[in-house]
Motif scaffolding. Structure first.
Motif, PDB file in Angstrom:
ATOM      1  N   PHE A  88      -4.879 -17.053  -2.767  1.00 34.35           N
ATOM      2  CA  PHE A  88      -3.529 -16.771  -2.271  1.00 34.35           C
ATOM      3  C   PHE A  88      -2.619 -16.136  -3.324  1.00 34.35           C
ATOM      4  CE2 PHE A  88      -5.077 -20.040   0.657  1.00 34.35           C
ATOM      5  CZ  PHE A  88      -4.872 -19.385   1.854  1.00 34.35           C
ATOM      6  N   LEU A  89      -2.734 -16.555  -4.568  1.00 30.10           N
ATOM      7  CA  LEU A  89      -1.852 -16.013  -5.595  1.00 30.10           C
ATOM      8  C   LEU A  89      -2.433 -14.762  -6.245  1.00 30.10           C
ATOM      9  CD1 LEU A  89      -0.611 -19.300  -7.313  1.00 30.10           C
ATOM     10  CD2 LEU A  89       0.466 -17.987  -5.490  1.00 30.10           C
ATOM     11  N   ASP A  90      -3.680 -14.828  -6.668  1.00 29.05           N
ATOM     12  CA  ASP A  90      -4.277 -13.693  -7.367  1.00 29.05           C
ATOM     13  C   ASP A  90      -4.668 -12.583  -6.401  1.00 29.05           C
ATOM     14  OD1 ASP A  90      -5.249 -12.190  -9.465  1.00 29.05           O
ATOM     15  OD2 ASP A  90      -7.224 -13.121  -9.414  1.00 29.05           O
ATOM     16  N   CYS A  91      -5.341 -12.948  -5.300  1.00 29.83           N
ATOM     17  CA  CYS A  91      -5.866 -11.921  -4.385  1.00 29.83           C
ATOM     18  C   CYS A  91      -4.813 -11.427  -3.394  1.00 29.83           C
ATOM     19  CB  CYS A  91      -7.075 -12.474  -3.630  1.00 29.83           C
ATOM     20  SG  CYS A  91      -8.443 -12.967  -4.706  1.00 29.83           S
ATOM     21  N   ILE A  92      -4.314 -12.324  -2.551  1.00 31.14           N
ATOM     22  CA  ILE A  92      -3.418 -11.909  -1.469  1.00 31.14           C
ATOM     23  C   ILE A  92      -2.045 -11.509  -2.012  1.00 31.14           C
ATOM     24  CG2 ILE A  92      -2.280 -12.624   0.660  1.00 31.14           C
ATOM     25  CD1 ILE A  92      -4.682 -14.436   1.213  1.00 31.14           C
ATOM     26  N   TYR A  93      -1.411 -12.403  -2.775  1.00 39.07           N
ATOM     27  CA  TYR A  93      -0.100 -12.053  -3.320  1.00 39.07           C
ATOM     28  C   TYR A  93      -0.208 -10.842  -4.240  1.00 39.07           C
ATOM     29  CZ  TYR A  93       4.124 -12.036  -6.075  1.00 39.07           C
ATOM     30  OH  TYR A  93       5.270 -11.632  -6.706  1.00 39.07           O
ATOM     31  N   GLY A  94      -1.292 -10.756  -5.001  1.00 43.98           N
ATOM     32  CA  GLY A  94      -1.468  -9.618  -5.896  1.00 43.98           C
ATOM     33  C   GLY A  94      -1.470  -8.302  -5.156  1.00 43.98           C
ATOM     34  N   LEU A  95      -2.166  -8.246  -3.998  1.00 41.46           N
ATOM     35  CA  LEU A  95      -2.189  -7.013  -3.217  1.00 41.46           C
ATOM     36  C   LEU A  95      -0.817  -6.726  -2.612  1.00 41.46           C
ATOM     37  CD1 LEU A  95      -3.566  -4.592  -1.933  1.00 41.46           C
ATOM     38  CD2 LEU A  95      -4.340  -6.093  -0.078  1.00 41.46           C
ATOM     39  N   VAL A  96      -0.172  -7.747  -2.061  1.00 47.09           N
ATOM     40  CA  VAL A  96       1.158  -7.548  -1.477  1.00 47.09           C
ATOM     41  C   VAL A  96       2.123  -7.006  -2.526  1.00 47.09           C
ATOM     42  CG1 VAL A  96       3.149  -8.690  -0.426  1.00 47.09           C
ATOM     43  CG2 VAL A  96       0.834  -9.309   0.289  1.00 47.09           C
ATOM     44  N   ASP A  97       2.110  -7.598  -3.708  1.00 49.10           N
ATOM     45  CA  ASP A  97       3.004  -7.157  -4.772  1.00 49.10           C
ATOM     46  C   ASP A  97       2.725  -5.703  -5.156  1.00 49.10           C
ATOM     47  OD1 ASP A  97       5.012  -7.889  -6.911  1.00 49.10           O
ATOM     48  OD2 ASP A  97       3.330  -7.300  -8.180  1.00 49.10           O
ATOM     49  N   THR A  98       1.453  -5.341  -5.217  1.00 48.02           N
ATOM     50  CA  THR A  98       1.091  -3.964  -5.549  1.00 48.02           C
ATOM     51  C   THR A  98       1.597  -2.998  -4.488  1.00 48.02           C
ATOM     52  OG1 THR A  98      -0.860  -4.634  -6.807  1.00 48.02           O
ATOM     53  CG2 THR A  98      -0.847  -2.380  -5.942  1.00 48.02           C
ATOM     54  N   ILE A  99       1.403  -3.335  -3.204  1.00 47.77           N
ATOM     55  CA  ILE A  99       1.836  -2.441  -2.129  1.00 47.77           C
ATOM     56  C   ILE A  99       3.354  -2.296  -2.124  1.00 47.77           C
ATOM     57  CG2 ILE A  99       1.988  -2.168   0.387  1.00 47.77           C
ATOM     58  CD1 ILE A  99      -0.797  -3.421   0.582  1.00 47.77           C
ATOM     59  N   VAL A 100       4.051  -3.403  -2.271  1.00 53.03           N
ATOM     60  CA  VAL A 100       5.520  -3.366  -2.248  1.00 53.03           C
ATOM     61  C   VAL A 100       6.062  -2.466  -3.357  1.00 53.03           C
ATOM     62  CG1 VAL A 100       7.588  -4.771  -2.642  1.00 53.03           C
ATOM     63  CG2 VAL A 100       5.807  -5.579  -1.084  1.00 53.03           C
ATOM     64  N   HIS A 101       5.359  -2.399  -4.470  1.00 49.25           N
ATOM     65  CA  HIS A 101       5.846  -1.625  -5.619  1.00 49.25           C
ATOM     66  C   HIS A 101       5.166  -0.262  -5.764  1.00 49.25           C
ATOM     67  CE1 HIS A 101       7.234  -5.719  -6.793  1.00 49.25           C
ATOM     68  NE2 HIS A 101       8.263  -5.029  -7.227  1.00 49.25           N
ATOM     69  N   LEU A 102       4.394   0.165  -4.773  1.00 51.20           N
ATOM     70  CA  LEU A 102       3.789   1.494  -4.847  1.00 51.20           C
ATOM     71  C   LEU A 102       4.874   2.569  -4.935  1.00 51.20           C
ATOM     72  CD1 LEU A 102       0.915   1.421  -2.171  1.00 51.20           C
ATOM     73  CD2 LEU A 102       0.643   1.496  -4.654  1.00 51.20           C
ATOM     74  N   LYS A 103       4.637   3.548  -5.776  1.00 50.68           N
ATOM     75  CA  LYS A 103       5.563   4.683  -5.873  1.00 50.68           C
ATOM     76  C   LYS A 103       5.195   5.792  -4.896  1.00 50.68           C
ATOM     77  CE  LYS A 103       4.718   5.259 -10.303  1.00 50.68           C
ATOM     78  NZ  LYS A 103       3.900   4.088 -10.669  1.00 50.68           N
ATOM     79  N   LYS A 104       3.973   5.746  -4.379  1.00 54.63           N
ATOM     80  CA  LYS A 104       3.474   6.801  -3.488  1.00 54.63           C
ATOM     81  C   LYS A 104       3.225   6.228  -2.095  1.00 54.63           C
ATOM     82  CE  LYS A 104       1.396   8.857  -7.573  1.00 54.63           C
ATOM     83  NZ  LYS A 104       0.151   9.136  -8.327  1.00 54.63           N
ATOM     84  N   PRO A 105       3.406   7.036  -1.047  1.00 53.97           N
ATOM     85  CA  PRO A 105       3.283   6.534   0.318  1.00 53.97           C
ATOM     86  C   PRO A 105       1.894   5.995   0.641  1.00 53.97           C
ATOM     87  CG  PRO A 105       4.353   8.683   0.283  1.00 53.97           C
ATOM     88  CD  PRO A 105       3.812   8.455  -1.093  1.00 53.97           C
ATOM     89  N   LEU A 106       1.872   4.989   1.518  1.00 51.86           N
ATOM     90  CA  LEU A 106       0.637   4.400   2.022  1.00 51.86           C
ATOM     91  C   LEU A 106       0.615   4.537   3.540  1.00 51.86           C
ATOM     92  CD1 LEU A 106      -1.957   2.697   1.843  1.00 51.86           C
ATOM     93  CD2 LEU A 106      -0.492   0.647   1.826  1.00 51.86           C
ATOM     94  N   ILE A 107      -0.414   5.202   4.053  1.00 51.02           N
ATOM     95  CA  ILE A 107      -0.584   5.413   5.497  1.00 51.02           C
ATOM     96  C   ILE A 107      -1.827   4.680   5.960  1.00 51.02           C
ATOM     97  CG2 ILE A 107      -0.943   7.127   7.317  1.00 51.02           C
ATOM     98  CD1 ILE A 107       0.385   9.201   5.477  1.00 51.02           C
ATOM     99  N   SER A 108      -1.708   3.871   7.001  1.00 52.19           N
ATOM    100  CA  SER A 108      -2.872   3.227   7.612  1.00 52.19           C
ATOM    101  C   SER A 108      -3.333   4.049   8.800  1.00 52.19           C
ATOM    102  CB  SER A 108      -2.539   1.808   8.075  1.00 52.19           C
ATOM    103  OG  SER A 108      -2.507   0.913   6.988  1.00 52.19           O
ATOM    104  N   ALA A 109      -4.637   4.323   8.843  1.00 48.22           N
ATOM    105  CA  ALA A 109      -5.271   4.973   9.993  1.00 48.22           C
ATOM    106  C   ALA A 109      -6.158   3.916  10.645  1.00 48.22           C
ATOM    107  CB  ALA A 109      -6.076   6.182   9.558  1.00 48.22           C
ATOM    108  N   VAL A 110      -5.639   3.278  11.682  1.00 50.98           N
ATOM    109  CA  VAL A 110      -6.266   2.075  12.236  1.00 50.98           C
ATOM    110  C   VAL A 110      -7.315   2.477  13.271  1.00 50.98           C
ATOM    111  CG1 VAL A 110      -5.844  -0.192  13.218  1.00 50.98           C
ATOM    112  CG2 VAL A 110      -4.046   0.929  11.888  1.00 50.98           C
ATOM    113  N   ASN A 111      -8.567   2.403  12.870  1.00 51.79           N
ATOM    114  CA  ASN A 111      -9.666   2.913  13.684  1.00 51.79           C
ATOM    115  C   ASN A 111     -10.215   1.915  14.689  1.00 51.79           C
ATOM    116  OD1 ASN A 111     -10.513   1.764  11.022  1.00 51.79           O
ATOM    117  ND2 ASN A 111     -12.514   1.787  12.037  1.00 51.79           N
TER     118      ASN A 111
END
Length: 206
Positions: A88-111
């Motif tokens: 929860f802290l290293d894996c999940i929170y780590g990814l959330v924190d990274t996405i929230v602080h991305l400087k470049k756009p993130l687009i999901s293509a939900v297949n």
């Protein structure tokens, strides 16, 4: 510029003309997330954000699923607080924190299906395009868990009623309904999904 390809255990990562295409690649398990998988997505997004040859990220899934959320067989092996902290802290929170602080756009293509953490990954994206075959659900409540990302961050974005519908009912919804709730921007015929996502990425380039 030639395309660049990088290798991960559970991801396909390719840079196409300054677009980092990240494909979740565990199709035999519906791209269900393990600790390693969570970390690899974080690493790929961080690498793209630091790469001057990347302007936009596009994430999609291989096979019939975008992402089925956490691998339940992994969750049942958690036996102590240290294991829970890693997930929860290293894996999940780590990814959330990274996405929230991305400087470049993130687009999901939900297949395909986007359940649990997969649905929340779509929510965290800046833009999301769904195949007309895609379905969405937050079924955690059925196993005594709760969707922490959406319940914490979702109400200001989607509204309380939309978050409650997804998290309290736990039912699968169509791509059309996901678009009505504001979880995705656009529903597109399946065959046009990736091309449309790449087109949007081109428009987001700085």
């Amino acid at each position: 510029m030639n395309n660049q390809v990088f290798t991960y255990k559970y991801l396909l990562y390719e840079v196409r003309e300054r677009i980092a295409v990240i494909t979740l690649n565990r199709p035999e398990k519906l791209n269900a997330l393990t600790q390693t998988f969570w970390k690899e997505i974080r690493q790929a997004l961080y690498a793209g954000d630091q790469d001057k040859n990347v302007a936009v990220h596009v994430v999609t899934g291989k096979g019939r699923a975008f992402c089925a959320g956490d691998d339940i067989s992994i969750l049942t092996k958690i036996q102590n607080p240290a294991d829970a902290d890693e997930l929860f802290l290293d894996c999940i929170y780590g990814l959330v924190d990274t996405i929230v602080h991305l400087k470049k756009p993130l687009i999901s293509a939900v297949n395909g299906l986007a359940y649990g953490g997969g649905c929340e990954l779509v929510f965290l994206s800046d833009l999301a395009i769904a195949s007309d075959r895609a379905t969405f659900a937050l079924p955690e409540g059925h196993i005594g868990a709760f969707p922490a990302i959406l319940t914490a961050l979702g109400p200001p974005v989607l509204g309380h009623k939309a978050v409650n519908e997804l998290s309290m009912l736990g039912k699968s919804i169509t791509a059309k309904r996901a678009c009505e709730l504001g979880l995705v921007n656009l529903v597109i015929p399946h065959a046009r999904l990736l091309d449309t996502a790449l087109s949007w990425a081109e428009q987001c380039k700085k």
